[in-house]
Design a protein around this motif. Structure first.
Motif, mmCIF file in Angstrom:
data_model
loop_
_atom_site.group_PDB
_atom_site.id
_atom_site.type_symbol
_atom_site.label_atom_id
_atom_site.label_comp_id
_atom_site.label_asym_id
_atom_site.label_seq_id
_atom_site.Cartn_x
_atom_site.Cartn_y
_atom_site.Cartn_z
ATOM 1 N N CYS A 132 36.179 46.480 35.552
ATOM 2 C CA CYS A 132 37.554 47.347 35.399
ATOM 3 C C CYS A 132 37.519 48.608 35.651
ATOM 4 N N ALA B 203 42.232 50.590 33.597
ATOM 5 C CA ALA B 203 42.350 49.333 33.144
ATOM 6 C C ALA B 203 41.400 49.422 31.768
ATOM 7 N N PHE C 120 41.376 40.857 29.677
ATOM 8 C CA PHE C 120 40.286 40.956 30.383
ATOM 9 C C PHE C 120 39.766 39.894 31.258
ATOM 10 N N ILE D 293 41.791 39.353 34.101
ATOM 11 C CA ILE D 293 41.236 39.910 35.259
ATOM 12 C C ILE D 293 40.042 39.393 35.920
#
Length: 203
Positions: free
Chosen positions: A121, A125, A141, A144
């Motif tokens: 990240c 983020a 998370f 992502i």
């Protein structure tokens, strides 16, 4: 999704059109194989066959799947149809692209180490994740990560593509990377699912 066959069976799965000539299917393994053992690999193939039938016609369902460089699946007899399969914790997803390379990834949210978060990240983020409630932060998370995985799977790079370097921000559900367009579906299914497809189509 436009193609020779606009409808067809997808065994107990939900189908989402991601873009023109690109679609994904998602299901629980137990729903795909209600009378058999919970075999995620087999469920993935059954789901993929159903999506292929719907997208490209029944004659393509059951086509031989081979593994290319870094494990990317492809159809030797239909080289201009991109395919991808992912499974995690009793769920399975499949992706099909007509004339497009495609990657799909699904993951069940689980606690991860701070080091993994920091690796995958951006600073922005990471800050946004810290402000979310713990359960929502874990899910975001993992969302992502599914985007990053879908991109490198579509490109046929695997971990060699350093998915953790692909920029994805909290709350960002569409984007572009290295000739691929990606889209994530954060709340459409019980677990995060993301798909990436080649913007320029297949050579």
């Amino acid at each position: 999704m436009s193609g020779p066959a606009a409808s067809g069976p997808v065994p107990n799965g939900a189908v989402v059109g991601i873009a023109e000539r690109v679609a994904i299917a998602f299901a629980r393994v137990a729903d795909v194989l209600p009378d058999g053992p919970a075999d995620e690999h087999r469920a993935g193939r059954v789901l993929l066959d159903g999506l292929l039938s719907r997208a490209a016609g029944p004659a393509v369902a059951g086509a031989r799947v081979a593994k290319g460089h870094n494990g990317r699946p492809y159809l030797p007899d239909h080289p201009r149809i991109g395919v991808s399969v992912s499974h995690s914790g009793g769920y399975v997803a499949a992706g099909v692209g007509l004339g497009r390379r495609v990657g799909v990834d699904t993951e069940v949210p689980a606690p991860v180490s701070p080091g993994l978060r920091e690796r995958c990240c951006s600073r922005t983020a990471l800050g946004a994740l810290r402000r979310l409630p713990p359960e929502r932060g874990r899910r975001e998370f993992v969302r992502i990560w599914t985007v990053q995985e879908a991109c490198v799977k579509g490109a046929g790079l695997g971990l060699a593509g350093a998915p953790w370097r692909i920029p994805v921000e909290v709350g960002q559900h569409r984007g572009h990377w290295n000739g691929f367009t990606w889209r994530s579906l954060p709340d459409r299914f019980p677990v995060p699912v993301s798909c990436a497809y080649s913007t320029e189509g297949m050579p």
